[in-house]
Design a protein around this motif. Sequence first.
Motif, mmCIF file in Angstrom:
data_model
loop_
_atom_site.group_PDB
_atom_site.id
_atom_site.type_symbol
_atom_site.label_atom_id
_atom_site.label_comp_id
_atom_site.label_asym_id
_atom_site.label_seq_id
_atom_site.Cartn_x
_atom_site.Cartn_y
_atom_site.Cartn_z
ATOM 1 N N ASP A 1 0.799 -1.227 0.000
ATOM 2 C CA ASP A 1 0.000 0.000 0.000
ATOM 3 C C ASP A 1 0.832 1.278 0.000
ATOM 4 N N TYR B 1 6.183 -7.678 -3.503
ATOM 5 C CA TYR B 1 5.735 -6.465 -2.840
ATOM 6 C C TYR B 1 6.477 -5.271 -3.417
ATOM 7 N N VAL C 1 0.125 -10.442 -9.745
ATOM 8 C CA VAL C 1 1.424 -10.636 -9.104
ATOM 9 C C VAL C 1 1.620 -9.610 -8.001
ATOM 10 N N SER C 2 1.162 -8.394 -8.272
ATOM 11 C CA SER C 2 1.413 -7.336 -7.305
ATOM 12 C C SER C 2 0.409 -7.289 -6.169
ATOM 13 N N ALA C 3 -0.605 -8.161 -6.236
ATOM 14 C CA ALA C 3 -1.627 -8.082 -5.192
ATOM 15 C C ALA C 3 -1.022 -8.352 -3.823
ATOM 16 N N GLY C 4 -0.216 -9.374 -3.737
ATOM 17 C CA GLY C 4 0.580 -9.571 -2.538
ATOM 18 C C GLY C 4 -0.167 -9.991 -1.289
ATOM 19 N N GLU C 5 -1.468 -10.252 -1.368
ATOM 20 C CA GLU C 5 -2.157 -10.649 -0.151
ATOM 21 C C GLU C 5 -1.991 -12.149 0.053
ATOM 22 N N GLN C 6 -2.138 -12.582 1.272
ATOM 23 C CA GLN C 6 -2.107 -14.000 1.559
ATOM 24 C C GLN C 6 -3.322 -14.647 0.918
ATOM 25 N N SER D 1 -8.275 -7.485 6.993
ATOM 26 C CA SER D 1 -7.730 -8.806 7.291
ATOM 27 C C SER D 1 -6.604 -8.703 8.310
ATOM 28 N N SER E 1 -4.462 -1.620 -1.714
ATOM 29 C CA SER E 1 -4.037 -1.434 -3.097
ATOM 30 C C SER E 1 -5.227 -1.600 -4.027
#
Lengths: 238, 411
Positions: free
Chosen positions: A42, A90, B24-29, B351, B385
């Motif tokens: 973010d 990230y 790819v950039s989401a990055g969440e679990q 989350s 994001s």
Amino acid sequence: MKETEGLKRWIIWGTIPFILIFIFFLAILIYPIGPGLPQHQDFSTGIIWNVGHRCDSPDRANPPGSDLCISQRNSGNYPQFPSLTQTAGYATASHAVFRKPGTNQTRVFAIWYFENSGECGNSEGLLSRYLKAQGQLTPVSLDLSREIQSWNYAGGQAPPSTLEGTVFESNDTAGYFFVIKKAVMPSRDDCFIEYFGLIGENNLSAGSADLRQIIALEGNPWYLFTGQTGPLSEQGRE
Amino acid sequence: MKRLKTCIILLALLLAAMALVPLVSAGEQKSDKIVDIKDAESNALFEIRTLAENNPNFSNWTNATVQPVTTYYDLNDEKTAYAFNVFVDNKYSGYVLTSATKDNFPILAFSHGKIIGSDPKSAQDSLTSAKEGIVGEGLTPTKVKNVYLGGLAFYNEYQMMDSKGQNKGKSLVDLHTNKVVDLSNTSQGIPIPATDQEFKKFQEKQQSEIKESWNLQNTAMLNNRTVRLATSGYSWNSLNGVPQYFWTLGCSPTAAGMVVGYYSLHGYPNLPRDTPLINELAGYMGTSVGGSSWPWNIAPGINTLISHYNYYTLSATTDIIPTWSGDVNEIDSIRPFVLNMLNGGNAIGRSQAYGDHSVTCIGYTGNTGSPDQQFLEVYDTWMVSGESNYASHFIHYNNWLWAADTYVRPS
């Protein structure tokens, strides 16, 4: 005698809860709040989000002298440069475009965020090789003491007034690159690459004042605690 | 012509399948993206109430109930969707298809009809197709799962068994065409009418829309709940005009910055705003390089900043034993405040638990007599994001070990 001892016992047992409550509040009062960090992905969006409020209100009295207004906020790589965040988990990018009211002049603040310093170093190398092919790169020590003073910072921690960076000049843009390692806090590896540049023109001496304003105002907190920025390096820095 | 049609269908399937692939950039679990069936049921119920109120064709769904009927999966055995049958007065009245993952829109489909593949004839036709598609002798298809890949891409997956009960591969039957398909070959030889860059852009845009849909869904559900609570004698309030700042230098200067920024916009114009304001507050509060602030430094830091700008009719105090009624009174008096939590829990839709965190309180919903129905509305200094806007979140009152409130009040 017995009565006095009983009273003493009552006083002792009666005050214990108050002492415990006092200790509890003392304990929580000396427990710091924060940092309350957002998620890695973010950061670039959030930093660009914060940029956007400055010219929203015409009654703005402080900071004085601002004549740049945000005109766009975008998530994603600044299209003039190669995409640096495709492979990293990230790693995110955002950019903001400013306009000078009454003119066609536009300025950009682009930021690439990397959770990992290694990934940041690789991207630094990729970017500097690309920029060398497109134009000229020159190291710079940018003295911002005047701009910082004009913003009337009253906080206890003075931001650094000289920033190490890289000047980039090509046919259709010119501006300043900064690399900030451990940008969020010393215990983390977050890294920013920032570009403050002119759009569609390359006369840096004419546009430098605008860019200095943006650097001093928007980039400032991220140099405050780390105290340093660096130039783009083809090898990247650890 | 036939070949072109096949290509188009396969391409559509490919696009639908790829829509379910996280960026790819989401990055969440992965676990953050899963929607459990209880939440999906709430989404389905909310959708049927909304439809009943707004769409004349579904006005009979006002008091409808739902019943989970089918869970769908993708080719990797990950859940993709839940189907709920809708009943009105115990009679079947349609279905709602909801997503089982936050990688797709919350509501995928609804209808008065029947979901494809759910009637016995369709099931029989699909089985027959699976049998007809068998290459080799003595194999028997056994249905193992329902597959949904987005859009209209519904399939039945069959396990092929030989006479000895040995697995001999899988077969996938498209429930629209009742034909066996081989999705493993869809990417071969199909010209994609878009560059990688364009497709990535499309994916990013779609993911952004999906995230916004989930935010809207959460907010709408909560707002709807607020309205219902209000009509039941509950109260709520939400302040407008509080600036929203992203985390900078520490949560406490950022949260306090939103409160001071509010006053800068409302009657105290010489106070700074935005990034310089947070920067100054961090200095005055003595925020550490690690982003932490001492609770007892927050109000004095704000006061020092206010007096530095020659305002003497605005001051901050910290209440170390805050109460629900005190907080309600603060919001009703149109005064946002800083809520400093130790070991804070999750806000609705978040989350990540707050932990030791400062947020800006801008509203509430609930009732003094019902602690389990009390929520504070906060700007939590975080973003998500893909969010096109910075949204408020609701946290259950007392969903923390301890809290101190920093009030800023004009005198």
